[in-house]
Design a protein around this motif. Structure first.
Motif, short mmCIF file in Angstrom:
data_model
loop_
_atom_site.label_atom_id
_atom_site.label_comp_id
_atom_site.label_asym_id
_atom_site.label_seq_id
_atom_site.Cartn_x
_atom_site.Cartn_y
_atom_site.Cartn_z
N VAL A 1 18.58 11.86 -7.40
CA VAL A 1 17.30 11.17 -7.56
C VAL A 1 16.63 11.20 -6.20
O VAL A 1 17.22 10.81 -5.19
N LEU A 2 15.40 11.69 -6.18
CA LEU A 2 14.62 11.68 -4.94
C LEU A 2 13.57 10.59 -5.06
O LEU A 2 12.74 10.61 -5.97
N VAL A 3 13.64 9.61 -4.15
CA VAL A 3 12.63 8.55 -4.12
C VAL A 3 11.80 8.80 -2.87
O VAL A 3 12.29 8.70 -1.75
N ARG A 4 10.56 9.15 -3.09
CA ARG A 4 9.72 9.50 -1.95
C ARG A 4 8.60 8.47 -1.88
O ARG A 4 7.80 8.37 -2.80
N THR A 5 8.58 7.70 -0.81
CA THR A 5 7.55 6.66 -0.69
C THR A 5 6.39 7.22 0.12
O THR A 5 6.59 7.81 1.19
N GLN B 1 0.85 -1.21 0.00
CA GLN B 1 0.00 0.00 0.00
C GLN B 1 0.88 1.25 0.00
O GLN B 1 0.55 2.26 0.60
N GLN B 2 2.03 1.13 -0.63
CA GLN B 2 2.95 2.26 -0.73
C GLN B 2 3.28 2.47 -2.20
O GLN B 2 3.31 1.51 -2.98
N THR B 3 3.53 3.73 -2.57
CA THR B 3 3.95 4.05 -3.93
C THR B 3 5.22 4.89 -3.83
O THR B 3 5.28 5.84 -3.03
N ALA B 4 6.22 4.53 -4.62
CA ALA B 4 7.45 5.35 -4.66
C ALA B 4 7.29 6.37 -5.78
O ALA B 4 7.05 6.00 -6.92
N ILE B 5 7.38 7.65 -5.40
CA ILE B 5 7.35 8.71 -6.43
C ILE B 5 8.80 9.13 -6.66
O ILE B 5 9.48 9.57 -5.73
N VAL B 6 9.25 8.93 -7.89
CA VAL B 6 10.66 9.17 -8.19
C VAL B 6 10.78 10.40 -9.08
O VAL B 6 10.02 10.56 -10.04
N ARG C 1 7.60 10.08 -11.59
CA ARG C 1 7.09 8.76 -12.04
C ARG C 1 6.69 7.95 -10.79
O ARG C 1 7.42 7.96 -9.79
N ALA C 2 5.56 7.26 -10.90
CA ALA C 2 5.05 6.50 -9.74
C ALA C 2 5.32 5.01 -9.89
O ALA C 2 5.15 4.45 -10.98
N HIS C 3 5.78 4.37 -8.84
CA HIS C 3 6.02 2.91 -8.82
C HIS C 3 5.29 2.31 -7.62
O HIS C 3 5.76 2.46 -6.48
N PRO C 4 4.14 1.63 -7.83
CA PRO C 4 3.49 0.94 -6.70
C PRO C 4 4.40 -0.17 -6.17
O PRO C 4 5.06 -0.85 -6.97
N LEU C 5 4.43 -0.32 -4.84
CA LEU C 5 5.41 -1.26 -4.27
C LEU C 5 4.74 -2.53 -3.73
O LEU C 5 3.71 -2.46 -3.06
N MET C 6 5.34 -3.64 -4.03
CA MET C 6 4.77 -4.93 -3.57
C MET C 6 5.89 -5.97 -3.40
O MET C 6 6.99 -5.80 -3.93
N LEU C 7 5.52 -6.99 -2.63
CA LEU C 7 6.36 -8.19 -2.58
C LEU C 7 5.64 -9.22 -3.44
O LEU C 7 4.43 -9.39 -3.30
N ASN C 8 6.37 -9.87 -4.34
CA ASN C 8 5.74 -10.85 -5.22
C ASN C 8 6.80 -11.93 -5.48
O ASN C 8 7.71 -11.75 -6.29
N ARG C 9 6.70 -13.03 -4.72
CA ARG C 9 7.76 -14.05 -4.78
C ARG C 9 7.21 -15.37 -5.30
O ARG C 9 6.29 -15.95 -4.70
N ALA C 10 7.76 -15.85 -6.39
CA ALA C 10 7.32 -17.13 -6.96
C ALA C 10 7.63 -18.25 -5.97
O ALA C 10 8.69 -18.26 -5.34
N LYS C 11 6.69 -19.23 -5.87
CA LYS C 11 6.92 -20.34 -4.94
C LYS C 11 7.74 -21.45 -5.58
O LYS C 11 8.13 -22.40 -4.90
#
Ligand SMILES: Cc1cc2nc3c(=O)[nH]c(=O)nc-3n(C[C@H](O)[C@H](O)[C@H](O)COP(=O)(O)OP(=O)(O)OC[C@H]3O[C@@H](n4cnc5c(N)ncnc54)[C@H](O)[C@@H]3O)c2cc1C
Length: 407
Positions: free
Chosen positions: A224-228, A185-190, A267-277
Motif C-alpha cells: 500500500v502506498l500512502v502518498r500525502t 491542507q493535506q490529502t492522502a492518496i492511497v 483513493r483520496a482521503h483529505p486529512l484533518m484533526l477533529n476532536r470532540a470537546k
C-alpha cells in the motif's frame, strides 16, 4: 411502536461495527445503523492497508475475528523512518523488543467484510444498513432515533445512544458538542503497487514538507502506498495517467526497491484533526472518529478507536450482566474519564508530527535530523515510544486478558 434495544450504535464503520458485536456478545440488545451498504456490495471501495497494533489484535481475538483475518494479515517486523532532504533515519525492529511483530497490516476491505459478517451473524444484534439518522429525541429514561428511509420511517428506542458516525458525526452535532478542528491542507492518496525488490515485513515512512509518504507491506511484492500531498495538488495527481503517476512515484522512492508497477485504484482521503470537546451527552457517548479524527501519520486512528471500544465494553459489562441501565450518566462519565489521557497523548503525538514535519525551514530541518539521530542513539526512548504505538501500554481488562468477550 418504536423497536426496543439496550443500545443503538449510529455508524457501523470499523469502530462502530466492532463495538456493536462486542456489546451484543455481552448480552446487550444492540441496533447498528449505517448509511452505507454492506461491504460486500462495493468490494475494493477502500484500498488502504491498516496497521493493527497489539491492543487491536487483543480485541479482535476476543471477538473471535482474528482467525478470520489472519490469512490476509502481514506481520510487520521493521519500520524505517526518515525525512526527505535531511540526514538521519531510524529503524524500529520487533526483535529489539523480543517480539515476533510490531503489528499487522490488514487490508481495510477485508476488515470491514469480516466485521459485516459478524454484524449479520451475532445474536442480539440487528444491523440497519442504508439508513441515516433523521431525528433524535432524548427523555430522562430513553433515547429515540428515527431513521430516514424511503418507506415507513423506522423508530428505534434504547437506553443508550453511541455515536460512531465518523468525523462529521451528526449525533455529535445534534447535541451541540463543539470540536477542535484543524485542516492540515493535506490529502492522502492511497493506492496499491508492486515493488520489484520489496524488503519482507518492512514498512517505510518518509516525512516530506507536503506530508509523509508510507509503504506498507501486503505480502509478496504488493504494497500500500500512502502518498500525502498538499490538497491543492491532489486533483492533478488523481487525474494523472497510471504511467505518469508511477513515474512520479518512482522518482520519489528512488530505485532502492526496484521498479514500481501494477498501480491499483487511487483513493483520496483529505486529512484533518477533529476532536470532540466532550465525550458524553444525555444518554449518549462518542467513540472512534466521532470523538477523535487524527492525522494517519502514526497509523493510530483505528487503534485509538478500538481502545475506545474496549473501554466502553468494559464500562458496560457489569450492566449487561445485571440488566442495569446502560445509559446512566455515571457509567458514561466513568468511560469518558478513562479515555482522556490516551486521546490527548495519541492525538497530540500525531498532530505534532504532522505540524513539525510540514515546516520546511532549515533550522527546523536540522532539529528534525537531530531528533531522528537522538531517537536512534537512545534505545530506551525508542522502546518506550514503540511500546506505546503498539498499544502494549494499554490497560487490559480481565475479560480481554482471558481472550474471550462473552456474557
Ligand atoms: C489514509 C488513512 C490511513 C489510515 N491508516 C490507519 C492505520 O494504518 N492504522 C490505524 O489505526 N488507523 C488508520 N487510519 C485511521 C482509521 O481509518 C480511522 O481511525 C477509523 O476508520 C475510524 O473508524 P470509525 O468507525 O470511528 O469511523 P469511520 O470509519 O469514519 O466510520 C463512520 C461510519 O459512520 C457512518 N455514518 C456517518 N454518518 C452517518 C449517519 N448520519 N447515519 C448513519 N451512518 C452514518 C459512515 O457510513 C461510516 O460507515 C487511517 C486513516 C486514513 C485517512
Amino acid at each position: 411502536m418504536p423497536r426496543d434495544f439496550d443500545c443503538i450504535v449510529v455508524g457501523a464503520g470499523l469502530a462502530g461495527a466492532a463495538l456493536a458485536v462486542g456489546l451484543a456478545r455481552f448480552g446487550l440488545r444492540v441496533a447498528a445503523v449505517d448509511a452505507r451498504e454492506p461491504a460486500a456490495a462495493s468490494p475494493g471501495r477502500d484500498v488502504r492497508g491498516l496497521a493493527l497494533a497489539l491492543s487491536s489484535q487483543r480485541l479482535l481475538r476476543a471477538l473471535d475475528l482474528w482467525p478470520v483475518l489472519e490469512p490476509r494479515l502481514t506481520p510487520l517486523r521493521h519500520i524505517e523512518v526518515s525525512a526527505m532532504g535531511h540526514f538521519g533515519s531510524s529503524t524500529l525492529s520487533a526483535a529489539e523488543l523480543g517480539l515476533e511483530a510490531l503489528g499487522h497490516i490488514c487490508p481495510a476491505d477485508h476488515l470491514l467484510h469480516t466485521l459485516d459478517a459478524a454484524l449479520a451473524n451475532t445474536p442480539n444484534l440487528t444491523p440497519f444498513f442504508g439508513q441515516r439518522v433523521a431525528q433524535i429525541e432524548t427523555t430522562a429514561a430513553r433515547v429515540e432515533v428515527t431513521l430516514q428511509s424511503a418507506g415507513e420511517p423506522a423508530v428505534l428506542s434504547a437506553r443508550l445512544l453511541i455515536a460512531a458516525d465518523g468525523s462529521t458525526s451528526a449525533v455529535r452535532q445534534h447535541f451541540g458538542i463543539e470540536a477542535q478542528l484543524r485542516d492540515y491542507q493535506q490529502t492522502a492518496i492511497v493506492a496499491n503497487i508492486d515493488l520489484e525488490n520489496a524488503a519482507a515485513h518492512t514498512a517505510c515512512e518518509r516525512f516530506t514538507a507536503e506530508g509523509p509518504t508510507a509503504l506498507l507491506p501486503l505480502g509478496g511484492k504488493r504494497h500500500v502506498l500512502v502518498r500525502t500531498v498538499r490538497t491543492a495538488g491532489a486533483e492533478a495527481l488523481l487525474a494523472a495517467s497510471p504511467a505518469d503517476y508511477l513515474n512520479d512515484v518512482q522518482q520519489r522512492l528512488g530505485w532502492r526497491w526496484g521498479r514500481c508497477a501494477n498501480l491499483g485504484e487511487r483513493r483520496a482521503h483529505p486529512l484533518m484533526l477533529n476532536r470532540a470537546k466532550a465525550l458524553t451527552a444525555p444518554r449518549t457517548v462518542l467513540v472512534g472518529n466521532a470523538a477523535n479524527t487524527i492525522h494517519p501519520n502514526a497509523a493510530q486512528g483505528l487503534n485509538l478507536a478500538l481502545r475506545d471500544v474496549v473501554a466502553l465494553m468494559d464500562a458496560l459489562k457489569d450492566c449487561a450482566a445485571e440488566g442495569g441501565d446502560a445509559g446512566q450518566a455515571a457509567t458514561l462519565e466513568a468511560y469518558a474519564r478513562t479515555r482522556v489521557d490516551d486521546h490527548a497523548r495519541t492525538a497530540g503525538f500525531s498532530d505534532s508530527l504532522a505540524r513539525g514535519f510540514a515546516l520546511d525551514w532549515p533550522l527546523v530541518g536540522m532539529a528534525r535530523s537531530g531528533a531522528l539521530l537522538a531517537f536512534n542513539a537512545v534505545p530506551p526512548l525508542r522502546h518506550a515510544l514503540m511500546r506505546r504505538l503498539m498499544g502494549a501500554t494499554a490497560r487490559v481488562p480481565e475479560w480481554l486478558r482471558s481472550g474471550s468477550a462473552h456474557a
